[in-house]
Enzyme design. Sequence first.
Site, PDB file in Angstrom:
ATOM      1  CG  MET A   1      -8.198  41.615  16.592  1.00 25.68           C
ATOM      2  SD  MET A   1      -7.478  42.668  17.722  1.00 25.68           S
ATOM      3  CE  MET A   1      -8.478  42.313  19.054  1.00 25.68           C
TER       4      MET A   1
ATOM      5  CB  VAL B   1     -18.357  40.490  17.708  1.00 28.99           C
ATOM      6  CG1 VAL B   1     -17.519  39.601  18.606  1.00 28.99           C
ATOM      7  CG2 VAL B   1     -19.744  39.874  17.485  1.00 28.99           C
ATOM      8  CD  GLU B   2     -12.911  41.936  15.937  1.00 25.26           C
ATOM      9  OE1 GLU B   2     -12.249  42.592  16.751  1.00 25.26           O
ATOM     10  OE2 GLU B   2     -12.552  40.812  15.541  1.00 25.26           O
ATOM     11  CB  SER B   3     -15.030  48.041  17.302  1.00 23.80           C
ATOM     12  OG  SER B   3     -15.911  48.110  16.184  1.00 23.80           O
TER      13      SER B   3
ATOM     14  CE1 TYR C   1     -14.224  38.350  17.187  1.00 24.26           C
ATOM     15  CE2 TYR C   1     -14.393  36.641  15.495  1.00 24.26           C
ATOM     16  CZ  TYR C   1     -14.219  37.976  15.859  1.00 24.26           C
ATOM     17  OH  TYR C   1     -14.048  38.928  14.871  1.00 24.26           O
TER      18      TYR C   1
END
Length: 527
Positions: free
Chosen positions: A1, A140-142, A246
């Site tokens: 993010m 990956v983010e949300s 990440y």
Amino acid sequence: MPVAPWTEAPANLAAAQPPEAPATAPAVEAVIPPAPAETPPAADGTAPGNTTSATAAKAAAETAVTDPTQYADLFARMRAGFKLDDGVDAKAIDQQLRWYANNPDYLQRSFGRSDLYLYHIVTELEARGMPLELALLPVVESAFEPYAYSRARATGLWQFIPGTGSRYGLRQDWWYDGRRDIVESTRAALDYLQSLHDEFNGDWLLAIAAYNCGELIVERSVAMNRAAGRPIDFWDLWLPKETRAYVPKLLAMRRLVSDPHAYGLEITPVANQPYFARVSTGGQISLKVAAQIAGITPDELYELNPAFHRWATDPVGPYYLLLPVDAADVFTQNLAQLSSDQLLGVTQYTVKRGDSVASVAEHFHTTANVIRELNDLPEGRLTVGDDLRVPADAELPAKVVLAAARVDGKVRGRRPHVLIVRHGDTLYSIARRNRIDVDTLAAMNGMQAGDSLRAGQRIQVASAGGSSRHARSHRRVVYTVRSGDTVAGIAQLFQCSVPQIVAWNGLGPNPHLHAGQKLRIHVVRHS
């Protein structure tokens, strides 16, 4: 993010899963054995034994997509535009691959939700000549949950924190949060990624790392390595633990999408065609009315337009909605037939003796601000006999209620204030000392008001940064369980605890949910 980590997502992929949301269709069918394959994928992303040569695969990945319409499956179109180099033999990528392969439900939920948004993201990336792997970054983010919210106050598919969102033109106000606007947040995320790519001399892995932890951290690490004569690529830099995981998460997702069968997975094709169209509203409109004249449900409308966290769109714009392609024309036709009051879904209410703005707002399930906005009311009392314009139905889906509450300052990422129970303490005595309703105190701790306490027990009382003089109350919402939901995932979504959900709903010690089940959730608000 952007800048801040998504703290509610697993920092290590073996941790808990992100919040759940309804999948439009099961998009991943797990066919894996209990353990993942021992043979790792080849460096070029092809499966061991695949007849396609590594050279041919790499050449295909570097070939520009000149005619996107040639693909029936959106994932095939994406694979043709993969450009990132994941040839490094990194154990970190293998670790993430094992987690994904052993958690097909996570992928099912993520890709199920992505059906709504993925075509738009891929199209925007292609238009900019950017690697199409970046379309997987929201996994990956949300997990493609537009209402995902972190303790760092990041939200949306791309998890923008407030400051970075504002920096990239995402307006955030009482009616609207551009960080959750599907079109605008995608534009901002790609602007930011392109800027980072340029800053780090065309190194996409460094750009992606900086998107997670911020460019300053990456810049300092690059400068340290350069001064010491060490390599300055991602794999040789010192970076925060989450950022070191990440980038491998995205590269692992790239390999998985490149050849899902190598990991015992089957990804259901997604039609290579737009899911939504952007339709002008001409002005402010009730979201419920918009759903009705489009022939879809309010829940469907909010999933495509999560930036609007009230009963209506923002009076100052943007004056458009995203609608399913097949609903756009009928919406436009019906829109032209409605008056301004019909568009807003308002009705008339005559003020009675004893009424206040607050009591009228509560009666119509809205807020005092909405009543004042609709009637251009100054501060002060109402006049008996006056006619007020009020929303005919301002009930919102549970996720939207929570998003609005955060804006109102009722649910913020404050750390809970915890006290240690002393000998002789009861929930009633603690509630009285802290001026909190005993039922609220019990609910905050997943207990019943009559439960006994033991000396040394830790009890959450209020939120740090809030005043103990303000009592906390809960707005009760009903959440309908969807396929794949877990109690832990629902607790993350509503920022409460598993014991609280168990207590509120009288569930057993190891609750098993089923689709369609109704759960009572208490959304915290402050008076």
